[in-house]
Design a protein around this motif. Structure first.
Motif, PDB file in Angstrom:
ATOM      1  N   LEU A   1       0.825  -1.210   0.000  1.00 25.99           N
ATOM      2  CA  LEU A   1       0.000   0.000   0.000  1.00 25.99           C
ATOM      3  C   LEU A   1       0.860   1.261   0.000  1.00 25.99           C
ATOM      4  O   LEU A   1       0.450   2.312  -0.519  1.00 25.99           O
ATOM      5  CB  LEU A   1      -0.928   0.001   1.223  1.00 25.99           C
ATOM      6  CG  LEU A   1      -2.140  -0.931   1.172  1.00 25.99           C
ATOM      7  CD1 LEU A   1      -2.820  -0.987   2.533  1.00 25.99           C
ATOM      8  CD2 LEU A   1      -3.133  -0.480   0.103  1.00 25.99           C
ATOM      9  N   GLU A   2       2.057   1.150   0.577  1.00 24.06           N
ATOM     10  CA  GLU A   2       2.950   2.309   0.630  1.00 24.06           C
ATOM     11  C   GLU A   2       3.467   2.703  -0.748  1.00 24.06           C
ATOM     12  O   GLU A   2       3.977   3.809  -0.929  1.00 24.06           O
ATOM     13  CB  GLU A   2       4.131   2.020   1.567  1.00 24.06           C
ATOM     14  CG  GLU A   2       3.736   1.740   3.014  1.00 24.06           C
ATOM     15  CD  GLU A   2       3.002   2.915   3.641  1.00 24.06           C
ATOM     16  OE1 GLU A   2       3.326   4.079   3.298  1.00 24.06           O
ATOM     17  OE2 GLU A   2       2.097   2.680   4.463  1.00 24.06           O
ATOM     18  N   GLN A   3       3.355   1.800  -1.732  1.00 25.09           N
ATOM     19  CA  GLN A   3       3.855   2.093  -3.064  1.00 25.09           C
ATOM     20  C   GLN A   3       2.787   2.693  -3.979  1.00 25.09           C
ATOM     21  O   GLN A   3       3.086   3.090  -5.101  1.00 25.09           O
ATOM     22  CB  GLN A   3       4.413   0.827  -3.716  1.00 25.09           C
ATOM     23  CG  GLN A   3       5.584   0.203  -2.971  1.00 25.09           C
ATOM     24  CD  GLN A   3       6.211  -0.935  -3.746  1.00 25.09           C
ATOM     25  OE1 GLN A   3       6.386  -0.858  -4.962  1.00 25.09           O
ATOM     26  NE2 GLN A   3       6.566  -2.005  -3.058  1.00 25.09           N
ATOM     27  N   LEU A   4       1.545   2.744  -3.510  1.00 22.06           N
ATOM     28  CA  LEU A   4       0.455   3.211  -4.370  1.00 22.06           C
ATOM     29  C   LEU A   4       0.644   4.649  -4.837  1.00 22.06           C
ATOM     30  O   LEU A   4       0.289   5.000  -5.961  1.00 22.06           O
ATOM     31  CB  LEU A   4      -0.882   3.082  -3.635  1.00 22.06           C
ATOM     32  CG  LEU A   4      -1.395   1.659  -3.414  1.00 22.06           C
ATOM     33  CD1 LEU A   4      -2.713   1.702  -2.634  1.00 22.06           C
ATOM     34  CD2 LEU A   4      -1.607   0.931  -4.732  1.00 22.06           C
ATOM     35  N   GLU A   5       1.213   5.490  -3.981  1.00 23.53           N
ATOM     36  CA  GLU A   5       1.377   6.898  -4.337  1.00 23.53           C
ATOM     37  C   GLU A   5       2.351   7.090  -5.496  1.00 23.53           C
ATOM     38  O   GLU A   5       2.359   8.150  -6.135  1.00 23.53           O
ATOM     39  CB  GLU A   5       1.855   7.690  -3.124  1.00 23.53           C
ATOM     40  CG  GLU A   5       3.162   7.215  -2.545  1.00 23.53           C
ATOM     41  CD  GLU A   5       3.522   7.923  -1.250  1.00 23.53           C
ATOM     42  OE1 GLU A   5       4.715   7.919  -0.896  1.00 23.53           O
ATOM     43  OE2 GLU A   5       2.611   8.468  -0.604  1.00 23.53           O
ATOM     44  N   GLN A   6       3.157   6.082  -5.783  1.00 31.81           N
ATOM     45  CA  GLN A   6       4.095   6.169  -6.896  1.00 31.81           C
ATOM     46  C   GLN A   6       3.456   5.732  -8.210  1.00 31.81           C
ATOM     47  O   GLN A   6       4.066   5.838  -9.266  1.00 31.81           O
ATOM     48  CB  GLN A   6       5.318   5.294  -6.618  1.00 31.81           C
ATOM     49  CG  GLN A   6       6.020   5.584  -5.307  1.00 31.81           C
ATOM     50  CD  GLN A   6       7.102   4.562  -4.998  1.00 31.81           C
ATOM     51  OE1 GLN A   6       7.687   3.965  -5.906  1.00 31.81           O
ATOM     52  NE2 GLN A   6       7.369   4.345  -3.720  1.00 31.81           N
ATOM     53  N   MET A   7       2.230   5.223  -8.156  1.00 32.35           N
ATOM     54  CA  MET A   7       1.577   4.671  -9.338  1.00 32.35           C
ATOM     55  C   MET A   7       0.580   5.665  -9.910  1.00 32.35           C
ATOM     56  O   MET A   7      -0.019   6.460  -9.180  1.00 32.35           O
ATOM     57  CB  MET A   7       0.879   3.351  -8.988  1.00 32.35           C
ATOM     58  CG  MET A   7       1.802   2.325  -8.356  1.00 32.35           C
ATOM     59  SD  MET A   7       0.951   0.811  -7.899  1.00 32.35           S
ATOM     60  CE  MET A   7       0.530   0.174  -9.521  1.00 32.35           C
ATOM     61  N   THR A   8       0.395   5.588 -11.208  1.00 32.18           N
ATOM     62  CA  THR A   8      -0.612   6.427 -11.856  1.00 32.18           C
ATOM     63  C   THR A   8      -1.959   5.724 -11.795  1.00 32.18           C
ATOM     64  O   THR A   8      -2.063   4.571 -11.379  1.00 32.18           O
ATOM     65  CB  THR A   8      -0.244   6.658 -13.333  1.00 32.18           C
ATOM     66  OG1 THR A   8      -0.350   5.397 -14.045  1.00 32.18           O
ATOM     67  CG2 THR A   8       1.177   7.176 -13.466  1.00 32.18           C
ATOM     68  N   GLY A   9      -2.982   6.396 -12.207  1.00 32.24           N
ATOM     69  CA  GLY A   9      -4.317   5.815 -12.210  1.00 32.24           C
ATOM     70  C   GLY A   9      -4.635   5.041 -13.456  1.00 32.24           C
ATOM     71  O   GLY A   9      -5.813   4.772 -13.741  1.00 32.24           O
TER      72      GLY A   9
ATOM     73  N   THR B   1      -8.412   0.810  -8.448  1.00 26.21           N
ATOM     74  CA  THR B   1      -7.335   1.691  -8.879  1.00 26.21           C
ATOM     75  C   THR B   1      -6.477   2.049  -7.670  1.00 26.21           C
ATOM     76  O   THR B   1      -6.846   1.783  -6.524  1.00 26.21           O
ATOM     77  CB  THR B   1      -7.910   2.980  -9.492  1.00 26.21           C
ATOM     78  OG1 THR B   1      -8.649   3.686  -8.476  1.00 26.21           O
ATOM     79  CG2 THR B   1      -8.838   2.667 -10.660  1.00 26.21           C
ATOM     80  N   SER B   2      -5.341   2.682  -7.911  1.00 26.64           N
ATOM     81  CA  SER B   2      -4.480   3.080  -6.802  1.00 26.64           C
ATOM     82  C   SER B   2      -5.208   4.063  -5.887  1.00 26.64           C
ATOM     83  O   SER B   2      -5.064   3.989  -4.657  1.00 26.64           O
ATOM     84  CB  SER B   2      -3.183   3.707  -7.332  1.00 26.64           C
ATOM     85  OG  SER B   2      -3.462   4.818  -8.179  1.00 26.64           O
ATOM     86  N   GLU B   3      -6.019   4.955  -6.463  1.00 26.14           N
ATOM     87  CA  GLU B   3      -6.770   5.903  -5.645  1.00 26.14           C
ATOM     88  C   GLU B   3      -7.804   5.193  -4.781  1.00 26.14           C
ATOM     89  O   GLU B   3      -7.995   5.544  -3.605  1.00 26.14           O
ATOM     90  CB  GLU B   3      -7.466   6.941  -6.531  1.00 26.14           C
ATOM     91  CG  GLU B   3      -6.526   7.881  -7.277  1.00 26.14           C
ATOM     92  CD  GLU B   3      -6.040   7.301  -8.591  1.00 26.14           C
ATOM     93  OE1 GLU B   3      -6.342   6.105  -8.861  1.00 26.14           O
ATOM     94  OE2 GLU B   3      -5.357   8.017  -9.346  1.00 26.14           O
ATOM     95  N   GLN B   4      -8.462   4.191  -5.322  1.00 28.14           N
ATOM     96  CA  GLN B   4      -9.480   3.472  -4.567  1.00 28.14           C
ATOM     97  C   GLN B   4      -8.865   2.646  -3.435  1.00 28.14           C
ATOM     98  O   GLN B   4      -9.435   2.552  -2.347  1.00 28.14           O
ATOM     99  CB  GLN B   4     -10.279   2.566  -5.508  1.00 28.14           C
ATOM    100  CG  GLN B   4     -11.171   3.324  -6.473  1.00 28.14           C
ATOM    101  CD  GLN B   4     -11.760   2.441  -7.554  1.00 28.14           C
ATOM    102  OE1 GLN B   4     -11.165   1.426  -7.943  1.00 28.14           O
ATOM    103  NE2 GLN B   4     -12.935   2.804  -8.047  1.00 28.14           N
TER     104      GLN B   4
END
Length: 282
Positions: free
Chosen positions: A116-124, A257-260
């Motif tokens: 989960l800590e890597q989600l902010e590095q991913m695009t949608g 998605t990463s945002e969800q």
């Protein structure tokens, strides 16, 4: 041979109902090799937010004399060190996709993965499959209640563990008398049991899970009879039979998605999070 083929398909498809997280079958093909043996190909895929992702073929052999088995050879996953966290990452041999990992709530691990800590590095631009392990066991209904609505619940990891001690870190001795430690490792997705969340909304996955186990113990000559029997006895405990109240949940497979999936970071029930397969949204 026709009877042996039907029994082999029955065994594989029945076991599939309580194994292989978020894996679906799109059909089976039979290839006859000889008068006494045949080969079955079960095509598999994962569904990530409405997009099918290849999960290879599950190939087994069956014979005139009964029984079903996988092809001989090495079936172990590919293991590569992930530089982002220094831990080993596992990949499916055929599809080269990530294999999900699960952490039992009663076991202490030296390292617990938190993707989960890597989600902010991913695009949608991607849909993500993720394994989450809980801090304790819950009922399936509790899981449905505390998971956010915009996160898709796909599969639930059931507690079928008759020997939790075998999962813990152990001290042992090698052939030369030297002591060493075998650390506790997470459970890979192909080694656990559970059930799919029913998409029709009219029935619960735990009902189908119980039904599959009850059906499995009625097939005395089935390949997986002993495992069905072990799980049945564990869930039954001191009761006369099993029902949905016997089923406890240790984790789940979710997609979004990463945002969800970001909202899972704030949930105290989530102990670990591990990426599975990913699909392009467009």
């Amino acid at each position: 041979m026709r009877s042996s083929q039907e029994n082999a398909i029955r065994d594989v498809q029945l076991f599939q109902q309580i194994t292989r997280p978020n894996v679906n079958q799109s059909g089976v093909q039979n290839i006859g090799n000889s008068l006494f043996e045949g080969v079955l190909y079960f095509n598999q895929y994962k569904e990530i937010e409405g997009i099918p992702v290849n999960w290879g073929d599950h190939v087994v052999t069956y014979s005139l004399f009964g029984g079903v088995s996988r092809l001989t050879g090495d079936h172990s996953p590919i293991q590569l060190l992930d530089p982002s966290d220094g831990q080993m990452r596992y990949y499916d041999r055929e599809t080269k996709q990530r294999i999900m990992e699960f952490y039992h709530p009663e076991v202490e691990y030296r390292n617990i993965r938190n993707d989960l800590e890597q989600l902010e590095q991913m695009t949608g631009e991607k849909y993500i499959e993720m394994a989450i392990s809980f801090d304790q066991s819950y009922t399936a209904e509790q899981v449905r209640t505390f998971l956010p609505e915009n996160v898709s619940l796909k599969w639930l990891w059931a507690d079928t563990y008759t020997d939790v001690e075998s999962l813990r870190e152990i001290n042992t001795v090698d052939g030369d008398g030297e002591e060493y430690v075998v650390p506790a490792f997470p459970e890979l997705a192909d080694r656990i049991y559970g059930f799919s969340e029913r998409p029709d909304g009219q029935s619960k996955g735990e009902e189908w899970f119980v039904q599959a186990i009850e059906q499995g113990i009625q097939v005395n000559d089935g390949k997986y009879y002993r495992e069905f029997e072990r799980i049945y006895q564990y869930l039954r405990g001191d009761s006369q039979s099993i029902d949905t109240t016997s089923v406890k949940v240790l984790g789940a497979v979710v997609t979004g998605t990463s945002e969800q999936l970001e909202v899972l970071k704030e949930m105290e029930q989530v102990r670990s999070s591990v990426f599975g397969v990913m699909a392009e949204r467009f």
